[in-house]
Design a protein around this motif. Structure first.
Motif, PDB file in Angstrom:
ATOM      1  N   ALA A  22       0.840  -1.183   0.000  1.00 43.85           N
ATOM      2  CA  ALA A  22       0.000   0.000   0.000  1.00 43.85           C
ATOM      3  C   ALA A  22       0.881   1.241   0.000  1.00 43.85           C
ATOM      4  O   ALA A  22       2.027   1.188   0.441  1.00 43.85           O
ATOM      5  N   PRO A  23       0.358   2.375  -0.508  1.00 49.82           N
ATOM      6  CA  PRO A  23       1.140   3.605  -0.453  1.00 49.82           C
ATOM      7  C   PRO A  23       1.542   3.913   0.985  1.00 49.82           C
ATOM      8  O   PRO A  23       0.753   3.734   1.904  1.00 49.82           O
ATOM      9  N   ALA A  24       2.776   4.328   1.154  1.00 51.53           N
ATOM     10  CA  ALA A  24       3.262   4.591   2.506  1.00 51.53           C
ATOM     11  C   ALA A  24       3.913   5.960   2.529  1.00 51.53           C
ATOM     12  O   ALA A  24       4.322   6.471   1.491  1.00 51.53           O
ATOM     13  N   PRO A  25       4.011   6.571   3.697  1.00 50.11           N
ATOM     14  CA  PRO A  25       4.735   7.836   3.773  1.00 50.11           C
ATOM     15  C   PRO A  25       6.171   7.632   3.323  1.00 50.11           C
ATOM     16  O   PRO A  25       6.693   6.526   3.391  1.00 50.11           O
ATOM     17  N   SER A  26       6.817   8.709   2.863  1.00 44.72           N
ATOM     18  CA  SER A  26       8.078   8.536   2.168  1.00 44.72           C
ATOM     19  C   SER A  26       9.166   7.925   3.041  1.00 44.72           C
ATOM     20  O   SER A  26       9.985   7.165   2.559  1.00 44.72           O
ATOM     21  N   ALA A  27       9.168   8.217   4.332  1.00 44.12           N
ATOM     22  CA  ALA A  27      10.200   7.638   5.204  1.00 44.12           C
ATOM     23  C   ALA A  27      10.095   6.115   5.219  1.00 44.12           C
ATOM     24  O   ALA A  27      11.091   5.406   5.144  1.00 44.12           O
ATOM     25  N   ALA A  28       8.866   5.629   5.279  1.00 47.39           N
ATOM     26  CA  ALA A  28       8.672   4.180   5.293  1.00 47.39           C
ATOM     27  C   ALA A  28       8.999   3.595   3.924  1.00 47.39           C
ATOM     28  O   ALA A  28       9.603   2.539   3.821  1.00 47.39           O
ATOM     29  N   ARG A  29       8.630   4.324   2.886  1.00 49.24           N
ATOM     30  CA  ARG A  29       8.861   3.819   1.551  1.00 49.24           C
ATOM     31  C   ARG A  29      10.356   3.704   1.261  1.00 49.24           C
ATOM     32  O   ARG A  29      10.790   2.825   0.528  1.00 49.24           O
ATOM     33  N   ALA A  30      11.147   4.584   1.882  1.00 47.19           N
ATOM     34  CA  ALA A  30      12.591   4.546   1.673  1.00 47.19           C
ATOM     35  C   ALA A  30      13.140   3.170   2.019  1.00 47.19           C
ATOM     36  O   ALA A  30      14.044   2.674   1.379  1.00 47.19           O
ATOM     37  N   SER A  31      12.573   2.543   3.033  1.00 50.20           N
ATOM     38  CA  SER A  31      13.062   1.242   3.462  1.00 50.20           C
ATOM     39  C   SER A  31      12.478   0.126   2.606  1.00 50.20           C
ATOM     40  O   SER A  31      13.136  -0.870   2.372  1.00 50.20           O
ATOM     41  N   ALA A  32      11.246   0.289   2.147  1.00 52.56           N
ATOM     42  CA  ALA A  32      10.566  -0.693   1.291  1.00 52.56           C
ATOM     43  C   ALA A  32      10.928  -2.126   1.657  1.00 52.56           C
ATOM     44  O   ALA A  32      11.434  -2.884   0.851  1.00 52.56           O
ATOM     45  N   GLY A  33      10.689  -2.496   2.898  1.00 51.14           N
ATOM     46  CA  GLY A  33      10.922  -3.867   3.325  1.00 51.14           C
ATOM     47  C   GLY A  33      12.366  -4.160   3.664  1.00 51.14           C
ATOM     48  O   GLY A  33      12.719  -5.309   3.917  1.00 51.14           O
ATOM     49  N   VAL A  34      13.220  -3.147   3.653  1.00 57.07           N
ATOM     50  CA  VAL A  34      14.625  -3.365   3.978  1.00 57.07           C
ATOM     51  C   VAL A  34      14.823  -3.144   5.478  1.00 57.07           C
ATOM     52  O   VAL A  34      14.519  -2.082   6.011  1.00 57.07           O
ATOM     53  N   GLU A  35      15.331  -4.168   6.158  1.00 59.94           N
ATOM     54  CA  GLU A  35      15.536  -4.093   7.592  1.00 59.94           C
ATOM     55  C   GLU A  35      16.612  -3.030   7.872  1.00 59.94           C
ATOM     56  O   GLU A  35      17.652  -3.039   7.217  1.00 59.94           O
ATOM     57  N   PRO A  36      16.379  -2.146   8.853  1.00 55.02           N
ATOM     58  CA  PRO A  36      17.310  -1.032   9.097  1.00 55.02           C
ATOM     59  C   PRO A  36      18.760  -1.490   9.252  1.00 55.02           C
ATOM     60  O   PRO A  36      19.678  -0.854   8.733  1.00 55.02           O
TER      61      PRO A  36
END
Ligand SMILES: Nc1ncnc2c1ncn2[C@@H]1O[C@H](COP(=O)(O)OP(=O)(O)O)[C@@H](O)[C@H]1O
Ligand SMILES: [Mg+2]
Length: 385
Positions: A22-36
Motif C-alpha cells: 500500500a502507499p506509505a509515507p516517504s520515510a517508510a517507503r525509503a526502506s521498502a521492506g529493507v531491515e534497518p
C-alpha cells in the motif's frame, strides 16, 4: 523458448496489475521492506538540479531509497531519467541539491575534502567506455589509484597482482589497452576499481559497449566479486537482461522520480508503473500476427478455438501444470506459444493456449484456468487449425 526470445508487448500489461504494498509515507517507503540493520546506502529526499544555459533541469526529485549491504541493486529508466545523476551522488561526483545520501548511516554531504577522498576510495566505479589511459600498460592503469594515494611500491605491486588475478588478466599486465578486447578492457576497469578494497562498486552502463557473450562473462565476474568480496553493487543499465541476470532488486526512475522498486521477480513478473511496463515490453511475447488477424469475440463455428493467455507472475507458487490444464479446461488444449523461466526461485512466464471441443463457455473456461495460473485473459476465438 524463453520469454526474451519473444518480442513486443501484446496485451501482457493491459490488465490492472495486482495490488502490492500500500502507499506509505516517504520515510517508510525509503526502506521498502529493507531491515534497518541491513541498509548500506540510503537516499533520503534526494533532489538534483542542474543550472544550464537553457535554464534549470530538475534531474532528480524526492528520491527515497535504501540499498542493502552485499546486494546487487539495479537502477533502470529511459535515457535522461536521472540514473547517472543518482549514481554519481553516491561518491559525490554530483552534489545533491536537496536531501541526503547516507552511507552506513552517515550523511556524506557533511564530509570535508579529506573525508571525501577517503570515501571515494571506499567506492569503486566502472564505466561504459572503461576510461583507461592508452599510454599506460594494464598494470600501470590499475596501479595508478594506489600511486595517487601514496601507497608504497611493494604494496602496490602486490595489490596489482592480486586484482589482476581476480579478474583473470594476470598475463596481460604489460599489455596496452589497445591490445585488449572490450571485455578485457572492462576487466582492467574492474581491477582498477578494486585496488582500494572498496565496499561499494558503482557500474554505469558497464556492459553497454560489449557484445552479448562478453556481457555474460563480465556479469559473471561481477557476481563473483559481489559474493567473494561481499561488495554492495549499484548498477545502472538500459539492458533489462542484465538486470534480470544479476540484480537482487531494482528501482525504476522516470523523469527524475522513483516510480517503482522491488525484487527482480516481482517487478519483472508484474510491473506496476507504465514506465516499467514500457521498459520491459521487449521481454514480453505478443500474439502472432496471423492469430491477431482472425481474432473474433464469439464462437462462429462449433470447432472454433478459444485463445487464453495464462500468466505466472511469481506471486504464488503456481507452475504450469500441463496435465491439470488439460483436465480443467475439458477440451483439446494446445500450447501455441509460451515461455517460462525461473527468477530468484520463482516461476515467471506466459502461455498462449488454444482450447477446442469444450462444452464450456469463455467465462467458465477463464475461471477454470484461473485455478492454475496467476492471471488469465480471454483473447477471443480463432478458427480451427
Ligand atoms: N552536467 C549536467 N548539466 C546539465 N544537465 C545535466 C547534466 N548532467 C545531466 N543533465 C540532465 O539531467 C537529466 C538526467 O541526466 P542523467 O542523470 O545523465 O540521465 P540518465 O543517466 O538516466 O540518462 C537529463 O535531462 C540530462 O540532460
Ligand atoms: Mg546515464
Amino acid at each position: 523458448m524463453s520469454m526474451n526470445s519473444l518480442t513486443s508487448d501484446f496485451r501482457y500489461f493491459d490488465e490492472a496489475p495486482p495490488e502490492r504494498d500500500a502507499p506509505a509515507p516517504s520515510a517508510a517507503r525509503a526502506s521498502a521492506g529493507v531491515e534497518p540493520q541491513s541498509v548500506h546506502l540510503r537516499f533520503s529526499g534526494l533532489g538534483k538540479r542542474y543550472e544550464g544555459a537553457q535554464g534549470a533541469v530538475q534531474a532528480l526529485r524526492g528520491i527515497d531509497l535504501a540499498v542493502r549491504r552485499g546486494e546487487i541493486f539495479g537502477i533502470i529508466g529511459r535515457s535522461g531519467a536521472g540514473k547517472s545523476s543518482l549514481l554519481r551522488t553516491i561518491n559525490r561526483l554530483e552534489q545533491p541539491s536537496e536531501g541526503q545520501v547516507l552511507i552506513d548511516g552517515e550523511d556524506i554531504g557533511s564530509y570535508d575534502s579529506e573525508r571525501l577522498v577517503a570515501l571515494r576510495r571506499r567506492i569503486g566505479m566502472i564505466f561504459q567506455h572503461f576510461n583507461l589511459l592508452s599510454a599506460k600498460t594494464v598494470g600501470e592503469n590499475v596501479e595508478l589509484p594506489l600511486r595517487v594515494a601514496g601507497v608504497p611500491r611493494e604494496r602496490r605491486q602486490r595489490k596489482v597482482e592480486e586484482v589482476l588475478r581476480l579478474v583473470g588478466l594476470e598475463s596481460k599486465r604489460d599489455a596496452y589497452p589497445a591490445q585488449l578486447s572490450g571485455g578485457q578492457k572492462q576487466r582492467v576497469g574492474i581491477a582498477r576499481a578494486l585496488v582500494h578494497d572498496p565496499q561499494i562498486l558503482l557500474c554505469d552502463e558497464a556492459t553497454s559497449a560489449l557484445d552479448p557473450e562478453t556481457t555474460q562473462s563480465i556479469l559473471a565476474l561481477l557476481r563473483e566479486i559481489n559474493r567473494r568480496l561481499r561488495l554492495t553493487i549499484v548498477l545502472i543499465t538500459h539492458e533489462m537482461e542484465v538486470i534480470r541476470e544479476i540484480c537482487d532488486r531494482v528501482a525504476v526512475l522516470e523523469h527524475g522520480e522513483l516510480v517503482e522498486q522491488g525484487p527482480i521477480w516481482q517487478v519483472f513478473g508484474a510491473p506496476r508503473h507504465p514506465a516499467t511496463r514500457t521498459l520491459l515490453a521487449p521481454l514480453q511475447q505478443k500474439l502472432p500476427e496471423d492469430l491477431l488477424g482472425q481474432l473474433q469475440n464469439g464462437r462462429r463455428q462449433p470447432n472454433d478455438r478459444l485463445l487464453l493467455e495464462l500468466r505466472y507472475t511469481g506471486a504464488s507458487d503456481r507452475e504450469p501444470d500441463l496435465a491439470g490444464l488439460g483436465a480443467h479446461l475439458g477440451g483439446r488444449v494446445t500450447l501455441l506459444q509460451g515461455g517460462v523461466e525461473r527468477i530468484q526461485g520463482r516461476t515467471l512466464g506466459q502461455l498462449l493456449l488454444a482450447v477446442a471441443d469444450t462444452p464450456l463457455a469463455a467465462e467458465a473456461l477463464r475461471r477454470q484456468a484461473l485455478e492454475l495460473a496467476d492471471s488469465v485473459e480471454v483473447l477471443g476465438y480463432v478458427a480451427a487449425a
